[in-house]
Design an enzyme around this catalytic site. Structure first.
Site, PDB file in Angstrom:
ATOM      1  N   CYS A  14       0.750  -1.180   0.019  1.00  0.00           N
ATOM      2  CA  CYS A  14       0.070   0.155  -0.260  1.00  0.00           C
ATOM      3  C   CYS A  14       0.935   1.416   0.052  1.00  0.00           C
ATOM      4  O   CYS A  14       2.147   1.437   0.440  1.00  0.00           O
ATOM      5  CB  CYS A  14      -0.893   0.068   1.367  1.00  0.00           C
ATOM      6  SG  CYS A  14      -1.824  -1.461   1.338  1.00  0.00           S
TER       7      CYS A  14
ATOM      8  N   ARG B  71       5.875   0.055  -5.849  1.00  0.00           N
ATOM      9  CA  ARG B  71       5.751  -0.795  -4.680  1.00  0.00           C
ATOM     10  C   ARG B  71       4.590  -1.982  -4.767  1.00  0.00           C
ATOM     11  O   ARG B  71       4.650  -3.055  -3.919  1.00  0.00           O
ATOM     12  CB  ARG B  71       5.260   0.108  -3.433  1.00  0.00           C
ATOM     13  CG  ARG B  71       6.241   1.328  -3.056  1.00  0.00           C
ATOM     14  CD  ARG B  71       5.454   2.075  -2.217  1.00  0.00           C
ATOM     15  NE  ARG B  71       5.024   1.773  -1.024  1.00  0.00           N
ATOM     16  CZ  ARG B  71       5.391   1.721   0.028  1.00  0.00           C
ATOM     17  NH1 ARG B  71       6.815   2.178   0.295  1.00  0.00           N
ATOM     18  NH2 ARG B  71       4.947   1.059   1.296  1.00  0.00           N
TER      19      ARG B  71
ATOM     20  N   TRP C 230      -2.977  -2.846  -1.741  1.00  0.00           N
ATOM     21  CA  TRP C 230      -2.570  -4.115  -1.625  1.00  0.00           C
ATOM     22  C   TRP C 230      -3.404  -5.050  -0.878  1.00  0.00           C
ATOM     23  O   TRP C 230      -2.937  -5.015   0.384  1.00  0.00           O
ATOM     24  CB  TRP C 230      -0.953  -4.248  -1.669  1.00  0.00           C
ATOM     25  CG  TRP C 230      -0.295  -5.528  -2.188  1.00  0.00           C
ATOM     26  CD1 TRP C 230      -0.334  -6.014  -3.297  1.00  0.00           C
ATOM     27  CD2 TRP C 230       0.268  -6.477  -1.307  1.00  0.00           C
ATOM     28  NE1 TRP C 230       0.385  -7.025  -3.514  1.00  0.00           N
ATOM     29  CE2 TRP C 230       0.621  -7.550  -2.068  1.00  0.00           C
ATOM     30  CE3 TRP C 230       0.265  -6.761   0.059  1.00  0.00           C
ATOM     31  CZ2 TRP C 230       1.260  -8.904  -1.816  1.00  0.00           C
ATOM     32  CZ3 TRP C 230       0.836  -7.935   0.491  1.00  0.00           C
ATOM     33  CH2 TRP C 230       1.426  -8.894  -0.258  1.00  0.00           C
TER      34      TRP C 230
ATOM     35  N   ASN D   8      -2.364   2.285   5.610  1.00  0.00           N
ATOM     36  CA  ASN D   8      -1.376   1.212   5.518  1.00  0.00           C
ATOM     37  C   ASN D   8      -1.133   0.410   6.670  1.00  0.00           C
ATOM     38  O   ASN D   8      -1.233   0.909   7.665  1.00  0.00           O
ATOM     39  CB  ASN D   8      -0.032   1.746   5.073  1.00  0.00           C
ATOM     40  CG  ASN D   8       0.086   2.425   3.648  1.00  0.00           C
ATOM     41  OD1 ASN D   8      -0.806   2.212   2.944  1.00  0.00           O
ATOM     42  ND2 ASN D   8       1.250   3.132   3.199  1.00  0.00           N
ATOM     43  N   GLY D   9      -1.036  -1.074   6.408  1.00  0.00           N
ATOM     44  CA  GLY D   9      -0.826  -2.004   7.492  1.00  0.00           C
ATOM     45  C   GLY D   9      -2.196  -2.533   8.045  1.00  0.00           C
ATOM     46  O   GLY D   9      -3.107  -3.016   6.974  1.00  0.00           O
TER      47      GLY D   9
ATOM     48  N   GLU E 289      20.160 -17.706  -4.129  1.00  0.00           N
ATOM     49  CA  GLU E 289      19.629 -16.514  -4.683  1.00  0.00           C
ATOM     50  C   GLU E 289      19.530 -16.577  -5.977  1.00  0.00           C
ATOM     51  O   GLU E 289      18.696 -16.201  -6.436  1.00  0.00           O
ATOM     52  CB  GLU E 289      20.906 -15.633  -4.269  1.00  0.00           C
ATOM     53  CG  GLU E 289      20.620 -14.268  -4.762  1.00  0.00           C
ATOM     54  CD  GLU E 289      19.333 -13.542  -4.391  1.00  0.00           C
ATOM     55  OE1 GLU E 289      18.681 -13.801  -3.446  1.00  0.00           O
ATOM     56  OE2 GLU E 289      18.981 -12.271  -4.852  1.00  0.00           O
TER      57      GLU E 289
ATOM     58  N   LYS F 292      16.027 -15.690  -7.700  1.00  0.00           N
ATOM     59  CA  LYS F 292      15.962 -14.801  -8.751  1.00  0.00           C
ATOM     60  C   LYS F 292      15.149 -15.269 -10.042  1.00  0.00           C
ATOM     61  O   LYS F 292      14.054 -14.403 -10.632  1.00  0.00           O
ATOM     62  CB  LYS F 292      17.317 -14.047  -9.301  1.00  0.00           C
ATOM     63  CG  LYS F 292      17.962 -12.989  -8.161  1.00  0.00           C
ATOM     64  CD  LYS F 292      17.141 -11.968  -8.096  1.00  0.00           C
ATOM     65  CE  LYS F 292      16.282 -11.775  -7.387  1.00  0.00           C
ATOM     66  NZ  LYS F 292      16.842 -11.357  -5.702  1.00  0.00           N
TER      67      LYS F 292
ATOM     68  N   GLU G 243      11.254 -15.686  -9.104  1.00  0.00           N
ATOM     69  CA  GLU G 243      10.277 -14.726  -8.708  1.00  0.00           C
ATOM     70  C   GLU G 243       9.858 -13.637 -10.034  1.00  0.00           C
ATOM     71  O   GLU G 243       8.867 -13.183 -10.052  1.00  0.00           O
ATOM     72  CB  GLU G 243      10.760 -13.804  -7.772  1.00  0.00           C
ATOM     73  CG  GLU G 243      12.042 -13.074  -7.941  1.00  0.00           C
ATOM     74  CD  GLU G 243      12.506 -12.254  -6.723  1.00  0.00           C
ATOM     75  OE1 GLU G 243      11.621 -12.009  -5.917  1.00  0.00           O
ATOM     76  OE2 GLU G 243      13.825 -12.209  -6.635  1.00  0.00           O
TER      77      GLU G 243
ATOM     78  N   HIS H 233      21.876 -36.972  -2.001  1.00  0.00           N
ATOM     79  CA  HIS H 233      20.886 -37.422  -1.132  1.00  0.00           C
ATOM     80  C   HIS H 233      19.439 -36.983  -1.208  1.00  0.00           C
ATOM     81  O   HIS H 233      18.555 -37.163  -0.511  1.00  0.00           O
ATOM     82  CB  HIS H 233      20.987 -36.740   0.199  1.00  0.00           C
ATOM     83  CG  HIS H 233      22.385 -36.717   0.883  1.00  0.00           C
ATOM     84  ND1 HIS H 233      22.893 -37.939   1.504  1.00  0.00           N
ATOM     85  CD2 HIS H 233      23.618 -35.863   0.699  1.00  0.00           C
ATOM     86  CE1 HIS H 233      24.160 -37.787   1.653  1.00  0.00           C
ATOM     87  NE2 HIS H 233      24.696 -36.527   1.534  1.00  0.00           N
TER      88      HIS H 233
ATOM     89  N   LYS I 193       7.226  -4.843  -3.434  1.00  0.00           N
ATOM     90  CA  LYS I 193       8.479  -4.393  -3.093  1.00  0.00           C
ATOM     91  C   LYS I 193       8.829  -4.492  -1.741  1.00  0.00           C
ATOM     92  O   LYS I 193       9.947  -4.883  -1.384  1.00  0.00           O
ATOM     93  CB  LYS I 193       9.039  -3.118  -3.719  1.00  0.00           C
ATOM     94  CG  LYS I 193      10.394  -2.559  -3.518  1.00  0.00           C
ATOM     95  CD  LYS I 193      11.365  -3.447  -4.381  1.00  0.00           C
ATOM     96  CE  LYS I 193      12.763  -3.083  -3.819  1.00  0.00           C
ATOM     97  NZ  LYS I 193      13.617  -4.394  -4.198  1.00  0.00           N
TER      98      LYS I 193
HETATM   99  C1  F6R Z   1      13.606 -10.857  -3.652  1.00  0.00           C
HETATM  100  C2  F6R Z   1      13.337  -9.836  -2.640  1.00  0.00           C
HETATM  101  C3  F6R Z   1      12.761 -10.302  -1.421  1.00  0.00           C
HETATM  102  C4  F6R Z   1      13.489  -9.177  -0.194  1.00  0.00           C
HETATM  103  C5  F6R Z   1      12.538  -9.405   1.295  1.00  0.00           C
HETATM  104  C6  F6R Z   1      13.261  -8.651   2.249  1.00  0.00           C
HETATM  105  O1  F6R Z   1      14.196 -10.481  -4.650  1.00  0.00           O
HETATM  106  O2  F6R Z   1      13.508  -8.811  -2.934  1.00  0.00           O
HETATM  107  O3  F6R Z   1      13.013 -11.484  -0.966  1.00  0.00           O
HETATM  108  O4  F6R Z   1      14.554  -9.650   0.038  1.00  0.00           O
HETATM  109  O5  F6R Z   1      11.344  -9.333   1.096  1.00  0.00           O
HETATM  110  O6  F6R Z   1      13.116  -7.196   2.081  1.00  0.00           O
HETATM  111  P1  F6R Z   1      13.877  -6.235   2.741  1.00  0.00           P
HETATM  112  O7  F6R Z   1      15.436  -6.457   2.185  1.00  0.00           O
HETATM  113  O8  F6R Z   1      13.370  -4.883   2.322  1.00  0.00           O
HETATM  114  O9  F6R Z   1      13.623  -6.327   4.087  1.00  0.00           O
END
Ligand code: F6R
Length: 613
Positions: free
Chosen positions: A2, A27, A76, A102-103, A486, A490, A493, A509, A608
């Protein structure tokens, strides 16, 4: 996630609000809405879908053309599906008070029952509508001012909120408050902008005040007043936002994600700048000065984070144990916060977060502080809640990260962890010679990332052969195990390809059963102590006709015998390799997503900044 924008000034409020909402689009959201006071009415337009669609609806609507005060929101969904009724702003039953939020209000069901008993009716399924009716209950038909109604209402709330509220009877005023959800006020010339994110403000002013939890601000045309929920006045410093609008624009790249991948040489350079004192063989991290003595006595480091930041934490575990010889554990923040964890004396609790607002990471931090840990943060967003609530910390200086998939924040998080581990190691046992070697290697990393990026076009060509594959494995050992995780995250997602990351030796295993000619396997195999072992793992995959892509050290010709494709990274010391090996994997995920026509900067179901549980 949001977003909130509020405006009081001399401009057309609807234009400022819509422009602010557009800047918050990155966001992630599913609905948008705006409320403008004009001609004695609170005029509201809201709907599910894009901000642009809502902007078109109000563009020629005379109810929105003259008003100079209003609030707006991108939602959101958390309570109730994304639709017009559930979109914000919400009004109380009488339509005199409008609120954006928000929240999450955790006790909204109990509050709703109480309010229904008092005769309030509800149209939506949201917790926000409960909150605006609660404010209205305390407003008591105008016997209290708006802020006098908001304060007691918020005292009744369990949960998190950033809110902006308007009232028909006091139309020249916005009341905003926060608890667990960020809120900033931009202080312009004869205008104020309330927002949940600096990007909605910087087109107007770079002067801002940051609200803390349990604080409230009353904004009018004549000025603003900050106070606590208990009505104690608070004096705020006006601070400067360092990020410019240009930094937020895409800078010529097709997607923010690609731009941010290519920014890594620069931002890792920024992150190291002024901190590596090669002449005196020292690392200077100003944000840790206040805790220097305690740091030297560290007995254990507990790292807590989510997602990509958690992967950075895993690399941190290797770094702190290897370079500083401090026992280290890495925790999912979401698990830590509910586990009744044991914090022993001498524990340093390190939160890693790009946004500094992730709900689980923040809650875990508060739990650790409650139990007496020294708390440190590695954060990108300056002035964010985690940055403010830790005892000390280091900003990564990655600039705004807008692509939903985190890339440049990750490499900067690794750079800061390396510096912290080296600083700690040097104070405890590391020789000046070793320190020098590491620091020199670290200072070369930005240029080495630059060289690695030159392979982007080649990676795109190779990936074109693989986009039809729906299942991938990523394997690595030691420092490269978190990078395997990682790389897999990537890919999944942003391209929606199923991918798993594993320590390479775990393959035998169980997961080895998956290997066949339709399974690409990515090995992260730079030269290091376990190189021969990972070559054996590659041969095991080849023997089962798996397709192999490797990330290897420049000059390693031998590995090409076992692999279909190799991407190279420059040579460096093992603890610093993750900052390089992750780069081809970021590019691989990016090019795969583009080839599959995925919306790279706004992947489905993702936001985000995850400021709710
Ligand atoms: C993946 C990604 C998320 C964030 C996670 C933590 O590409 O961006 O997995 O890493 O939501 O977010 P922050 O770093 O903002 O606490």
């Amino acid at each position: 996630m949001c977003g909130i924008v509020g405006y009081i000034g001399n401009q057309r409020a609807s234009s400022v609000l819509v422009e602010g909402l557009k800047r918050l689009e990155y966001r992630g959201y599913d609905s948008a809405g705006v409320c403008v006071y004009q001609n004695g009415e609170l005029n509201i337009c809201k709907d599910s879908g894009r901000v642009m669609a809502m902007a078109e609806q109000i563009a020629d609507d005379v109810r929105f053309t003259a008003g100079t005060i209003g609030i707006a929101h991108t939602r959101w969904a958390t309570h109730g599906e994304p639709n017009q009724t559930n979109a914000h702003p919400h009004t109380d039953a009488g339509g005199r008070i409008a609120l954006v939020h928000n929240g999450i209000i955790e006790n909204y069901a109990t509050l709703k029952q109480f309010l229904e008993g008092k005769g309030h009716c509800f149209r939506s399924q949201t917790d926000t509508e409960v909150l605006v009716n609660l404010v209205s209950e305390f407003y008591n038909d105008g016997s209290n001012s708006l802020e006098e109604a908001v304060r007691p209402a918020l005292h009744e709330v369990t949960g998190t909120y950033g809110i902006a509220v308007m009232c028909l009877d006091e139309p020249e005023k916005i009341v905003a408050a926060r608890k667990g959800s960020p809120l900033i006020v931009g202080v312009g010339t004869d205008e104020y902008i309330v927002a949940s994110d600096a990007s909605a403000i910087i087109a107007h002013t770079s002067n801002v005040i940051y609200l803390n939890d349990n604080e409230l601000v009353v904004v009018t045309r004549d000025g603003m007043r900050t106070l606590t929920l208990d009505n104690v006045p608070v004096t705020k410093q006006v601070e400067q936002i360092e990020w410019s609008l240009e930094e937020i624009a895409r800078g010529g790249f097709d997607h923010f994600m690609l731009k941010e991948i290519f920014e890594q040489p620069e931002v890792v350079g920024n992150c190291l700048r002024g901190r590596l004192d090669l002449r005196d063989c020292r690392i200077q991290l100003g944000g840790l000065d206040g805790v220097r003595r305690e740091l030297v006595k560290t007995r254990k480091v507990v790292i807590s984070a989510c997602g990509t930041a958690w992967h950075a934490g895993l690399v941190g575990e290797y770094l702190f144990e290897d370079l500083a010889r401090v026992p280290t554990e890495v925790e999912y923040a979401s698990e830590f916060r509910y586990r009744n964890p044991i914090i022993e004396e001498g524990t340093v609790f390190l939160s890693i977060s790009q946004s500094g607002e992730t709900a689980d990471t923040l809650a875990a931090l508060r739990e650790a502080r409650e139990k007496g840990a020294l708390s440190l943060g590695i954060v990108n967003a300056v002035g964010s809640t985690i940055a403010r609530e830790t005892d000390g910390g280091v900003y990564i200086h990655a600039g705004p990260e807008i692509g939903v998939a985190s890339t440049k924040a990750f490499t900067c998080q690794l750079a800061v962890e390396a510096m912290m581990a080296l600083m700690l190691g040097r104070r405890r046992f590391m020789s000046q010679n070793s320190m020098n070697t590491y620091m020199e290697a670290l200072s070369r990393v930005p240029e080495q990332i630059e060289r690695t990026l030159e392979q982007s076009d080649r990676i795109r060509e190779v990936v074109a052969d693989y986009v039809g594959y729906d299942n991938w494995l990523f394997l690595g050992r030691g420092y490269q195990y978190p990078i395997a995780l990682e790389g897999a995250l990537k890919l999944k997602e942003i391209s929606y390809i199923h991918a798993e990351g594993l320590p390479a030796a775990e393959m035998k295993h169980g997961p080895i059963a998956l290997i066949h000619e339709g399974m690409p396997v990515v090995f992260i195999a730079p030269r290091c102590a376990t190189y021969e072992k990972i070559v054996s793992n590659i041969e095991e995959v080849r023997a089962r006709r798996g397709r192999v892509i490797a990330v290897a050290t420049e000059g390693d010709e031998r590995i090409t015998r076992y692999c279909d494709h190799v991407f190279y990274v420059p040579d460096t010391l093992a603890p610093l390799q993750p900052m390089l090996t992750v780069v081809p994997l970021q590019l691989l995920a990016y090019h795969a997503a583009v080839a599959r026509n995925c919306n790279v900067d706004k992947p489905r179901n993702l936001a985000k900044s995850v400021t709710v549980e």
